[in-house]
Design a protein around this motif. Structure first.
Motif, PDB file in Angstrom:
ATOM      1  N   HIS A 171      49.250  65.874 -81.311  1.00 33.32           N
ATOM      2  CA  HIS A 171      49.014  66.586 -79.940  1.00 33.32           C
ATOM      3  C   HIS A 171      49.907  67.670 -80.032  1.00 33.32           C
ATOM      4  O   HIS A 171      50.763  68.083 -80.835  1.00 33.32           O
ATOM      5  CB  HIS A 171      49.521  65.527 -78.856  1.00 33.32           C
ATOM      6  N   SER A 172      49.724  68.390 -78.665  1.00 36.33           N
ATOM      7  CA  SER A 172      50.637  69.667 -78.377  1.00 36.33           C
ATOM      8  C   SER A 172      50.863  69.747 -76.853  1.00 36.33           C
ATOM      9  O   SER A 172      49.905  69.653 -76.120  1.00 36.33           O
ATOM     10  CB  SER A 172      49.903  70.967 -78.749  1.00 36.33           C
ATOM     11  N   PHE A 173      52.182  69.760 -76.914  1.00 34.93           N
ATOM     12  CA  PHE A 173      52.827  69.806 -75.323  1.00 34.93           C
ATOM     13  C   PHE A 173      52.640  71.251 -74.826  1.00 34.93           C
ATOM     14  O   PHE A 173      53.204  72.173 -75.193  1.00 34.93           O
ATOM     15  CB  PHE A 173      54.120  69.189 -75.308  1.00 34.93           C
ATOM     16  N   TRP A 174      51.882  71.474 -73.971  1.00 32.38           N
ATOM     17  CA  TRP A 174      51.751  72.897 -73.324  1.00 32.38           C
ATOM     18  C   TRP A 174      51.570  73.149 -71.870  1.00 32.38           C
ATOM     19  O   TRP A 174      50.508  72.605 -71.216  1.00 32.38           O
ATOM     20  CB  TRP A 174      50.576  73.512 -74.048  1.00 32.38           C
ATOM     21  N   VAL A 175      52.687  73.735 -71.069  1.00 34.40           N
ATOM     22  CA  VAL A 175      52.661  74.037 -69.813  1.00 34.40           C
ATOM     23  C   VAL A 175      53.112  75.431 -69.673  1.00 34.40           C
ATOM     24  O   VAL A 175      54.168  75.927 -69.853  1.00 34.40           O
ATOM     25  CB  VAL A 175      53.848  73.103 -69.071  1.00 34.40           C
ATOM     26  N   HIS A 179      56.627  76.849 -70.685  1.00 34.08           N
ATOM     27  CA  HIS A 179      57.033  76.844 -71.944  1.00 34.08           C
ATOM     28  C   HIS A 179      55.775  77.171 -72.889  1.00 34.08           C
ATOM     29  O   HIS A 179      54.535  76.934 -72.572  1.00 34.08           O
ATOM     30  CB  HIS A 179      57.678  75.435 -72.343  1.00 34.08           C
ATOM     31  N   GLY A 180      55.903  77.380 -74.025  1.00 32.68           N
ATOM     32  CA  GLY A 180      54.969  77.749 -75.036  1.00 32.68           C
ATOM     33  C   GLY A 180      54.558  76.251 -75.613  1.00 32.68           C
ATOM     34  O   GLY A 180      55.136  75.258 -75.405  1.00 32.68           O
ATOM     35  N   LYS A 181      53.578  76.283 -76.509  1.00 28.79           N
ATOM     36  CA  LYS A 181      53.086  75.240 -77.208  1.00 28.79           C
ATOM     37  C   LYS A 181      53.956  74.552 -78.217  1.00 28.79           C
ATOM     38  O   LYS A 181      54.343  75.264 -78.866  1.00 28.79           O
ATOM     39  CB  LYS A 181      51.827  75.334 -77.975  1.00 28.79           C
ATOM     40  N   VAL A 182      54.101  73.148 -78.170  1.00 32.81           N
ATOM     41  CA  VAL A 182      55.035  72.728 -79.012  1.00 32.81           C
ATOM     42  C   VAL A 182      54.196  71.132 -79.702  1.00 32.81           C
ATOM     43  O   VAL A 182      53.918  70.425 -78.864  1.00 32.81           O
ATOM     44  CB  VAL A 182      56.183  72.133 -78.344  1.00 32.81           C
ATOM     45  N   ASP A 183      53.923  71.370 -80.812  1.00 37.01           N
ATOM     46  CA  ASP A 183      53.247  70.218 -81.303  1.00 37.01           C
ATOM     47  C   ASP A 183      53.704  68.818 -81.404  1.00 37.01           C
ATOM     48  O   ASP A 183      55.261  68.914 -81.521  1.00 37.01           O
ATOM     49  CB  ASP A 183      52.883  70.563 -83.066  1.00 37.01           C
ATOM     50  N   MET A 184      53.387  67.824 -81.324  1.00 33.10           N
ATOM     51  CA  MET A 184      53.806  66.793 -81.137  1.00 33.10           C
ATOM     52  C   MET A 184      53.209  65.814 -82.375  1.00 33.10           C
ATOM     53  O   MET A 184      52.048  65.431 -82.562  1.00 33.10           O
ATOM     54  CB  MET A 184      53.688  66.099 -80.172  1.00 33.10           C
ATOM     55  N   GLY A 204      49.637  71.634 -67.084  1.00 37.98           N
ATOM     56  CA  GLY A 204      49.696  71.622 -68.469  1.00 37.98           C
ATOM     57  C   GLY A 204      48.486  71.065 -69.070  1.00 37.98           C
ATOM     58  O   GLY A 204      47.821  70.333 -68.527  1.00 37.98           O
ATOM     59  N   GLU A 205      48.602  70.855 -70.446  1.00 38.00           N
ATOM     60  CA  GLU A 205      47.326  70.344 -71.125  1.00 38.00           C
ATOM     61  C   GLU A 205      47.772  69.901 -72.674  1.00 38.00           C
ATOM     62  O   GLU A 205      48.744  70.584 -73.136  1.00 38.00           O
ATOM     63  CB  GLU A 205      46.155  71.028 -71.230  1.00 38.00           C
ATOM     64  N   CYS A 206      46.983  69.323 -73.201  1.00 37.70           N
ATOM     65  CA  CYS A 206      47.317  69.269 -74.808  1.00 37.70           C
ATOM     66  C   CYS A 206      46.727  70.501 -75.592  1.00 37.70           C
ATOM     67  O   CYS A 206      45.562  70.886 -75.203  1.00 37.70           O
ATOM     68  CB  CYS A 206      46.546  67.852 -75.410  1.00 37.70           C
ATOM     69  N   GLY A 207      47.528  71.224 -76.203  1.00 42.13           N
ATOM     70  CA  GLY A 207      47.157  72.310 -77.080  1.00 42.13           C
ATOM     71  C   GLY A 207      46.699  72.271 -78.395  1.00 42.13           C
ATOM     72  O   GLY A 207      46.504  73.392 -78.985  1.00 42.13           O
ATOM     73  N   GLU A 208      46.342  71.098 -78.847  1.00 37.71           N
ATOM     74  CA  GLU A 208      46.117  70.730 -79.950  1.00 37.71           C
ATOM     75  C   GLU A 208      44.935  69.884 -80.244  1.00 37.71           C
ATOM     76  O   GLU A 208      45.035  68.847 -79.559  1.00 37.71           O
ATOM     77  CB  GLU A 208      47.246  70.222 -80.953  1.00 37.71           C
ATOM     78  N   TYR A 209      43.791  70.172 -81.024  1.00 37.01           N
ATOM     79  CA  TYR A 209      42.582  69.403 -80.929  1.00 37.01           C
ATOM     80  C   TYR A 209      42.913  67.823 -81.295  1.00 37.01           C
ATOM     81  O   TYR A 209      43.603  67.780 -82.552  1.00 37.01           O
ATOM     82  CB  TYR A 209      41.371  69.919 -81.735  1.00 37.01           C
ATOM     83  N   CYS A 210      42.740  67.031 -80.565  1.00 36.86           N
ATOM     84  CA  CYS A 210      43.159  65.578 -80.968  1.00 36.86           C
ATOM     85  C   CYS A 210      42.239  64.460 -80.739  1.00 36.86           C
ATOM     86  O   CYS A 210      42.455  63.341 -80.758  1.00 36.86           O
ATOM     87  CB  CYS A 210      44.409  65.167 -80.144  1.00 36.86           C
ATOM     88  N   GLN A 213      37.962  63.517 -76.604  1.00 39.62           N
ATOM     89  CA  GLN A 213      38.346  63.826 -75.168  1.00 39.62           C
ATOM     90  C   GLN A 213      39.726  64.843 -75.191  1.00 39.62           C
ATOM     91  O   GLN A 213      40.432  64.692 -74.149  1.00 39.62           O
ATOM     92  CB  GLN A 213      38.650  62.440 -74.525  1.00 39.62           C
ATOM     93  N   HIS A 214      39.723  65.495 -76.138  1.00 39.48           N
ATOM     94  CA  HIS A 214      41.108  66.453 -76.134  1.00 39.48           C
ATOM     95  C   HIS A 214      40.984  67.444 -74.839  1.00 39.48           C
ATOM     96  O   HIS A 214      41.984  67.780 -74.384  1.00 39.48           O
ATOM     97  CB  HIS A 214      40.984  67.421 -77.338  1.00 39.48           C
ATOM     98  N   ALA A 215      39.757  67.926 -74.425  1.00 36.85           N
ATOM     99  CA  ALA A 215      39.970  68.730 -73.387  1.00 36.85           C
ATOM    100  C   ALA A 215      40.167  68.179 -71.996  1.00 36.85           C
ATOM    101  O   ALA A 215      40.527  68.834 -71.123  1.00 36.85           O
ATOM    102  CB  ALA A 215      38.297  69.324 -73.160  1.00 36.85           C
ATOM    103  N   HIS A 216      40.204  66.676 -71.912  1.00 34.43           N
ATOM    104  CA  HIS A 216      40.562  65.843 -70.805  1.00 34.43           C
ATOM    105  C   HIS A 216      41.797  65.444 -70.697  1.00 34.43           C
ATOM    106  O   HIS A 216      42.042  64.183 -70.148  1.00 34.43           O
ATOM    107  CB  HIS A 216      39.512  65.083 -70.402  1.00 34.43           C
ATOM    108  N   MET A 217      42.790  65.811 -71.410  1.00 31.81           N
ATOM    109  CA  MET A 217      44.050  65.474 -71.699  1.00 31.81           C
ATOM    110  C   MET A 217      44.929  66.339 -70.959  1.00 31.81           C
ATOM    111  O   MET A 217      45.410  67.406 -71.516  1.00 31.81           O
ATOM    112  CB  MET A 217      44.486  65.323 -73.331  1.00 31.81           C
ATOM    113  N   ARG A 218      45.179  65.987 -69.745  1.00 30.86           N
ATOM    114  CA  ARG A 218      45.980  66.971 -68.729  1.00 30.86           C
ATOM    115  C   ARG A 218      47.273  66.463 -68.481  1.00 30.86           C
ATOM    116  O   ARG A 218      47.791  65.255 -68.660  1.00 30.86           O
ATOM    117  CB  ARG A 218      45.188  67.279 -67.532  1.00 30.86           C
ATOM    118  N   LEU A 219      48.191  67.485 -67.902  1.00 33.74           N
ATOM    119  CA  LEU A 219      49.401  67.162 -67.645  1.00 33.74           C
ATOM    120  C   LEU A 219      49.896  68.024 -66.096  1.00 33.74           C
ATOM    121  O   LEU A 219      49.411  69.173 -66.197  1.00 33.74           O
ATOM    122  CB  LEU A 219      50.539  67.242 -68.593  1.00 33.74           C
TER     123      LEU A 219
END
Length: 338
Positions: A171-175, A179-184, A204-210, A213-219
């Motif tokens: 995944h990728s943490f992105w707000v 902050h910039g994208k950080v891969d998990m 924020g959202e997940c910035g890495e296709y996972c 339902q990647h498009a619906h992974m929000r923060l």
């Protein structure tokens, strides 16, 4: 021909200007220390490429608008007359621009040591799952740890150290504004320092296709004033409140009898599931379903009954064994958990 090219240039300029409008995910207008460093690099790149683009368009317009004559009016072709243009435009300018951006990027990267140990240690561990974020508060000043799914609270104006891990795929943490994208990455722990300069809500959202339902992974990151943050932590540390009305009491009984208690935790009850989000204070959250839906009565009931219709592939099953009254009472109970 020239008019057509000018019209295209005007349309392109309009698109560029519209793209620069402020929005919730526009990283060029930063609200935090880390995002500010990245925004500066972004502005440098944007301005550099914009200048080069304008120069190229001007040259194209100049070439197209040059006077043309017949073959008889022209002198013999000089095959060496364009060498200087090729050297300058094809080598010197691109190498200069790209090298400058490369060194600016290296300078920015030095401020983001993702795997370096932090002092003090991270106070929040964010775990990415398919398809939602779970924040576990590890602050040593807290008497107990607690979880805050989908919504992360931090004090405004103060740096907060985060530990980023994943429970399944990359995944990728992105707000963007903080902050910039950080891969998990599975098996790897990344650490970042998050800071919001002003109180507010930052999407924020997940910035890495996972997955599907990647498009619906929000923060959502809530930057609270120190007083509000202290009150929020105090509420989160408490166990779930006891149901106050007969309808809420029946709703609690329905929750314990349904599959809900197998997957979810409600502290202070016999529900200790760890598959889904912690629901101890679900009534106080603004969004549900991994940040996909606003937390209101209609969405909550629809999510309970038809989660797979909203988010196919999610681990939340459809629960269609409840009667209308049971669903209403269960919803009342969950909304009372604040």
């Amino acid at each position: 021909m020239v008019r057509a090219m000018l019209r295209c240039l005007c349309m392109l300029s309009t698109v560029v200007l519209l793209a620069g409008c402020r929005g919730p995910q526009n990283f060029l207008f930063a609200e935090g220390t880390a995002a500010d460093r990245l925004a500066r690099l972004g502005w440098i790149a944007l301005i550099s490429f914009s200048v080069v683009t304008v120069v190229v368009w001007c040259l194209l317009v100049a070439v197209v608008s040059r006077r043309r004559g017949s073959f008889g009016e022209h002198a013999p072709v000089d095959t060496t007359s364009g060498i200087n243009w090729i050297i300058v435009g094809g080598l010197i300018v691109p190498i200069t621009v790209l090298s400058t951006l490369f060194f600016f990027s290296l300078d920015t990267l030095r401020d983001f040591p993702m795997g370096k140990l932090m002092h003090p240690a991270p106070s929040i561990r964010v775990t990415a799952r398919q398809w939602w974020f779970d924040a576990e508060y590890l602050d040593p000043s807290l008497p107990n740890r607690f979880h805050a799914p989908t919504e992360l609270h931090i004090p405004a104006g103060a740096p907060v150290n985060l530990e980023l891990v994943t429970a399944d795929v990359i995944h990728s943490f992105w707000v963007p504004k903080l902050h910039g994208k950080v891969d998990m990455v599975p098996g790897m722990t990344n650490r970042i320092r998050l800071q919001a300069d002003h109180p507010g809500i930052y999407d924020g959202e997940c910035g890495e296709y996972c997955g599907m339902q990647h498009a619906h992974m929000r923060l959502r990151v809530f930057a609270d004033t120190p007083a509000d943050y202290a009150r929020w932590k105090s509420r989160q540390l408490a166990d779930a409140s006891e149901p106050q009305t007969p309808a809420e009491q029946r709703g609690k009984a329905d929750f314990m009898a349904a599959p809900c208690a197998v997957c979810h935790t409600i502290r202070g009850t016999d529900a200790h599931g760890t598959v889904g989000p912690d629901l101890t204070h679900v009534g106080s959250r603004t969004r549900i379903a991994g940040g996909m839906l606003v937390n209101n009565t209609a969405n909550l009931q629809a999510w309970i009954v038809h989660a797979q219709s909203f988010k196919p592939g999610t681990q939340m099953p459809d629960i269609n064994s409840l009667s209308g009254q049971q669903l209403s009472e269960l919803t009342l109970y969950l909304q009372s958990l604040k």
